[in-house]
Design a protein around this motif. Structure first.
Motif, PDB file in Angstrom:
ATOM      1  N   VAL A 147       0.834  -1.200   0.000  1.00  0.00           N
ATOM      2  CA  VAL A 147       0.000   0.000   0.000  1.00  0.00           C
ATOM      3  C   VAL A 147       0.873   1.257   0.000  1.00  0.00           C
ATOM      4  CG1 VAL A 147      -0.297   0.242   2.509  1.00  0.00           C
ATOM      5  CG2 VAL A 147      -2.138   0.933   0.964  1.00  0.00           C
ATOM      6  N   LEU A 148       2.050   1.173   0.617  1.00  0.00           N
ATOM      7  CA  LEU A 148       2.980   2.301   0.566  1.00  0.00           C
ATOM      8  C   LEU A 148       3.486   2.505  -0.855  1.00  0.00           C
ATOM      9  CD1 LEU A 148       4.610   4.491   2.056  1.00  0.00           C
ATOM     10  CD2 LEU A 148       6.371   2.761   2.471  1.00  0.00           C
ATOM     11  N   ARG A 149       3.767   1.391  -1.553  1.00  0.00           N
ATOM     12  CA  ARG A 149       4.231   1.476  -2.942  1.00  0.00           C
ATOM     13  C   ARG A 149       3.154   2.096  -3.836  1.00  0.00           C
ATOM     14  NH1 ARG A 149       8.063   2.382  -6.703  1.00  0.00           N
ATOM     15  NH2 ARG A 149       7.995   0.907  -8.467  1.00  0.00           N
ATOM     16  N   LEU A 150       1.900   1.752  -3.600  1.00  0.00           N
ATOM     17  CA  LEU A 150       0.813   2.329  -4.393  1.00  0.00           C
ATOM     18  C   LEU A 150       0.783   3.845  -4.221  1.00  0.00           C
ATOM     19  CD1 LEU A 150      -2.771   0.886  -4.714  1.00  0.00           C
ATOM     20  CD2 LEU A 150      -2.406   3.323  -4.441  1.00  0.00           C
ATOM     21  N   ASP A 151       0.850   4.321  -2.979  1.00  0.00           N
ATOM     22  CA  ASP A 151       0.872   5.767  -2.736  1.00  0.00           C
ATOM     23  C   ASP A 151       2.097   6.417  -3.368  1.00  0.00           C
ATOM     24  OD1 ASP A 151      -1.504   6.155  -1.411  1.00  0.00           O
ATOM     25  OD2 ASP A 151      -0.645   6.164   0.600  1.00  0.00           O
ATOM     26  N   GLU A 152       3.233   5.748  -3.241  1.00  0.00           N
ATOM     27  CA  GLU A 152       4.479   6.315  -3.764  1.00  0.00           C
ATOM     28  C   GLU A 152       4.441   6.438  -5.280  1.00  0.00           C
ATOM     29  OE1 GLU A 152       8.235   6.203  -5.757  1.00  0.00           O
ATOM     30  OE2 GLU A 152       7.027   4.394  -5.516  1.00  0.00           O
ATOM     31  N   ARG A 153       3.892   5.439  -5.960  1.00  0.00           N
ATOM     32  CA  ARG A 153       3.840   5.452  -7.416  1.00  0.00           C
ATOM     33  C   ARG A 153       2.982   6.602  -7.926  1.00  0.00           C
ATOM     34  NH1 ARG A 153       4.960   2.973 -11.984  1.00  0.00           N
ATOM     35  NH2 ARG A 153       6.150   4.874 -11.768  1.00  0.00           N
ATOM     36  N   GLN A 154       1.942   6.966  -7.185  1.00  0.00           N
ATOM     37  CA  GLN A 154       1.054   8.047  -7.612  1.00  0.00           C
ATOM     38  C   GLN A 154       1.409   9.378  -6.953  1.00  0.00           C
ATOM     39  OE1 GLN A 154      -2.899   6.454  -6.821  1.00  0.00           O
ATOM     40  NE2 GLN A 154      -2.931   5.409  -8.802  1.00  0.00           N
ATOM     41  N   SER A 155       2.559   9.442  -6.272  1.00  0.00           N
ATOM     42  CA  SER A 155       3.060  10.683  -5.648  1.00  0.00           C
ATOM     43  C   SER A 155       2.062  11.265  -4.654  1.00  0.00           C
ATOM     44  CB  SER A 155       3.412  11.721  -6.728  1.00  0.00           C
ATOM     45  OG  SER A 155       4.403  11.235  -7.601  1.00  0.00           O
ATOM     46  N   ARG A 156       1.512  10.396  -3.787  1.00  0.00           N
ATOM     47  CA  ARG A 156       0.536  10.844  -2.795  1.00  0.00           C
ATOM     48  C   ARG A 156       1.113  10.972  -1.385  1.00  0.00           C
ATOM     49  NH1 ARG A 156      -4.364  10.659  -5.218  1.00  0.00           N
ATOM     50  NH2 ARG A 156      -4.618   9.252  -7.014  1.00  0.00           N
ATOM     51  N   ILE A 157       2.301  10.442  -1.146  1.00  0.00           N
ATOM     52  CA  ILE A 157       2.864  10.434   0.204  1.00  0.00           C
ATOM     53  C   ILE A 157       3.021  11.867   0.717  1.00  0.00           C
ATOM     54  CG2 ILE A 157       4.897   9.837   1.570  1.00  0.00           C
ATOM     55  CD1 ILE A 157       5.257   7.405  -0.215  1.00  0.00           C
ATOM     56  N   GLY A 158       2.581  12.093   1.950  1.00  0.00           N
ATOM     57  CA  GLY A 158       2.657  13.410   2.560  1.00  0.00           C
ATOM     58  C   GLY A 158       1.496  14.319   2.224  1.00  0.00           C
ATOM     59  N   GLY A 159       0.483  13.770   1.554  1.00  0.00           N
ATOM     60  CA  GLY A 159      -0.647  14.586   1.153  1.00  0.00           C
ATOM     61  C   GLY A 159      -1.975  14.090   1.702  1.00  0.00           C
ATOM     62  N   VAL A 160      -3.015  14.848   1.440  1.00  0.00           N
ATOM     63  CA  VAL A 160      -4.337  14.543   1.989  1.00  0.00           C
ATOM     64  C   VAL A 160      -5.024  13.383   1.268  1.00  0.00           C
ATOM     65  CG1 VAL A 160      -4.666  16.905   2.812  1.00  0.00           C
ATOM     66  CG2 VAL A 160      -5.429  16.283   0.503  1.00  0.00           C
ATOM     67  N   THR A 161      -4.500  12.951   0.121  1.00  0.00           N
ATOM     68  CA  THR A 161      -5.114  11.837  -0.599  1.00  0.00           C
ATOM     69  C   THR A 161      -4.423  10.506  -0.327  1.00  0.00           C
ATOM     70  OG1 THR A 161      -3.757  12.023  -2.607  1.00  0.00           O
ATOM     71  CG2 THR A 161      -5.732  13.425  -2.467  1.00  0.00           C
ATOM     72  N   ALA A 162      -3.340  10.503   0.437  1.00  0.00           N
ATOM     73  CA  ALA A 162      -2.582   9.277   0.691  1.00  0.00           C
ATOM     74  C   ALA A 162      -3.382   8.299   1.547  1.00  0.00           C
ATOM     75  CB  ALA A 162      -1.263   9.606   1.366  1.00  0.00           C
ATOM     76  N   LEU A 163      -3.129   7.019   1.353  1.00  0.00           N
ATOM     77  CA  LEU A 163      -3.717   5.998   2.217  1.00  0.00           C
ATOM     78  C   LEU A 163      -2.883   5.812   3.475  1.00  0.00           C
ATOM     79  CD1 LEU A 163      -4.790   3.306  -0.407  1.00  0.00           C
ATOM     80  CD2 LEU A 163      -6.215   5.032   0.713  1.00  0.00           C
ATOM     81  N   VAL A 164      -1.579   5.957   3.340  1.00  0.00           N
ATOM     82  CA  VAL A 164      -0.668   5.891   4.485  1.00  0.00           C
ATOM     83  C   VAL A 164       0.290   7.079   4.392  1.00  0.00           C
ATOM     84  CG1 VAL A 164      -0.817   3.383   4.730  1.00  0.00           C
ATOM     85  CG2 VAL A 164       0.907   4.365   3.214  1.00  0.00           C
ATOM     86  N   ARG A 165       0.917   7.407   5.508  1.00  0.00           N
ATOM     87  CA  ARG A 165       1.836   8.556   5.559  1.00  0.00           C
ATOM     88  C   ARG A 165       1.172   9.799   4.985  1.00  0.00           C
ATOM     89  NH1 ARG A 165       7.925   6.310   4.061  1.00  0.00           N
ATOM     90  NH2 ARG A 165       7.890   4.491   5.457  1.00  0.00           N
TER      91      ARG A 165
END
Length: 348
Positions: A147-165
Motif C-alpha cells: 500500500v505504501l508502494r501504491l501511494d508512492e507510485r502516484q506521488s501521494r505520500i505526505g498529502g491529503v489523498t494518501a492511504l498511508v503517511r
C-alpha cells in the motif's frame, strides 16, 4: 526443456533487461501482495494466498488529484459482514461507506470512501490475515509495503489523498496521469503468393535448426506453423516449439520474403519493478496474428486454472511490433481466474 519452462520464461524472462528510459508502468511483488501500475499510473494492489484460493483483497486507484478509489474484499463463496474478521476479531465494516454484494457464487464487500478505506488500511497494516468465514482467507504478509508502494507510485505520500503517511499537501500537488499513447491499427494489405508460406516456413526451419535444437523444440507439435505477409519484403513466421496440456509455445521470426537470414522475434514487454527476472518476450504462447489490424497477440497461463500469467498484444507499425496492451500476474491465486492486472494500455 518442458513446456512449463517456456511458459515460466514468458512470465519472467531468464535475463533481466532494464526498462527503457521513460517507462512508467511497473509490477512489484511483496510476499502475498502485488502492486501493478499501468502507463497512465492506474494502480492495483492485490493480495491473496495460494494456500487459500478463491479469496482476495484489491485496492484499485486511478492516478491524479481526484483519482477514483475502490477497495474490495472478495471471495468465491457467500459471506456476511459478521464473517469478516481481522486476526480473529470482527472487522466492524458496515454503514454507508461499505456495500455488500452477495450471491451463492461470489461475495464482494467494497468501498470508495477515502476515510473508510484509510481506516481499514490502518488496521490491516498491523495484522496478519483477514478471514471471511469457512476457509476463505487473505494473507496480509507484505500488505504494508504494497500500500505504501501504491501511494508512492502516484506521488501521494505526505498529502491529503494518501492511504498511508498522510500529510498537509493538498490534492492539487498530486500529478495528473500521463497521457496514454496512440497506437493505431496497421492493416496488412499485402498477401503471400501461392506456395510462399510453405517456402518461408521451410527456409526458417533450415536456417534456425540449431536454435530449435537449443530450445528443445519438439518435431511433432500438433499445431501448424504459420507465415503472414507484413509488407512487400518481410513476413512473420511462427514455428510451434512445445505443446502442453492446455497451451503451446512457439518461436517467431521476421523473414525476408525474397531470401535472406530470418531474425528471431523478441517482443518488448517493458516495465519497472523489484523483480530482477524480467525482460522482453522471446516465446509466443497461444499466439494469434490478425492481419486486419496488424496485431500479434498471445496469452500465457502460469497454470491451467489461469489464476496467473501474462497476456499482451503488439501492433506492426511498418518497421517493428510495438506493445499496445499487456496484463501480468506473476503470483498464482485470487478470486477470479484470468483477472490479471493491466500494466500497459493504449488508444487506437
Amino acid at each position: 526443456m518442458l513446456l512449463l519452462g517456456a511458459i515460466a520464461a514468458t512470465v519472467a524472462a531468464a535475463k533481466p533487461i532494464p526498462a527503457p528510459p521513460g517507462t512508467v508502468q511497473s509490477y512489484d511483488g511483496y510476499k502475498s501482495w502485488l502492486v501493478a501500475c499501468d502507463n497512465a499510473l492506474r494502480c492495483v494492489a492485490k493480495g491473496f494466498s495460494d494456500a487459500h484460493p478463491g479469496a482476495e483483497i484489491v485496492i484499485d486507484r486511478d492516478a491524479g488529484p481526484s483519482g477514483k478509489l475502490a477497495l474490495s474484499i472478495r471471495a468465491e463463496r457467500a459471506f456476511a459482514l459478521g464473517d469478516v474478521r481481522i486476526d480473529g476479531k470482527p472487522a466492524g465494516l458496515g454503514g454507508p461507506a461499505w456495500r455488500l454484494d452477495a450471491n451463492t457464487d461470489e461475495t464482494t464487500l467494497s468501498s470508495s470512501d477515502l476515510a473508510g478505506v484509510r481506516q481499514l488500511v490502518a488496521r490491516l497494516r498491523n495484522a496478519a490475515r483477514v478471514t471471511l468465514g469457512g476457509d476463505a482467507e487473505v494473507s496480509l504478509d507484505g500488505f504494508a509495503a504494497a500500500v505504501l508502494r501504491l501511494d508512492e507510485r502516484q506521488s501521494r505520500i505526505g498529502g491529503v489523498t494518501a492511504l498511508v503517511r498522510t500529510g498537509p499537501l493538498p490534492a492539487s500537488r498530486v500529478p495528473r496521469p500521463p497521457a496514454l499513447p496512440k497506437i493505431p491499427d496497421h492493416p496488412i494489405t499485402v498477401t503471400l503468393a501461392p506456395g510462399e508460406e510453405k517456402r518461408l516456413i521451410a527456409a526458417v526451419r533450415a536456417d534456425q535448426k540449431a536454435v530449435f535444437a537449443k530450445e528443445d523444440c519438439a518435431s511433432d507439435v500438433p499445431v501448424d506453423p504459420e507465415a503472414h505477409a507484413l509488407d512487400k519484403t518481410q513476413a512473420l513466421v511462427i514455428i510451434p516449439c512445445l505443446m502442453g496440456a492446455y497451451q503451446g509455445s512457439a518461436l517467431g521470426y521476421i523473414a525476408p520474403r525474397r531470401g535472406g537470414k530470418p531474425k528471431r522475434l523478441v517482443l518488448p514487454t517493458p516495465y519497472l519493478g523489484n523483480d530482477a527476472e524480467r525482460g522482453d518476450e522471446s516465446y509466443l504462447t497461444d499466439a494469434d496474428f490478425d492481419p486486419k489490424t496488424g496485431t500479434l497477440s498471445m496469452a500465457a497461463k502460469g497454470r491451467g486454472m489461469a489464476d496467473c500469467g501474462m497476456s499482451a498484444s503488439w501492433i506492426w507499425n511498418g518497421e517493428r511490433f510495438v506493445l499496445s496492451d499487456m496484463a501480468l500476474q506473476q503470483m498464482c491465486g485470487g478470486a477470479e481466474p484470468g483477472d490479471w492486472p493491466v500494466i500497459f494500455r493504449s488508444l487506437r
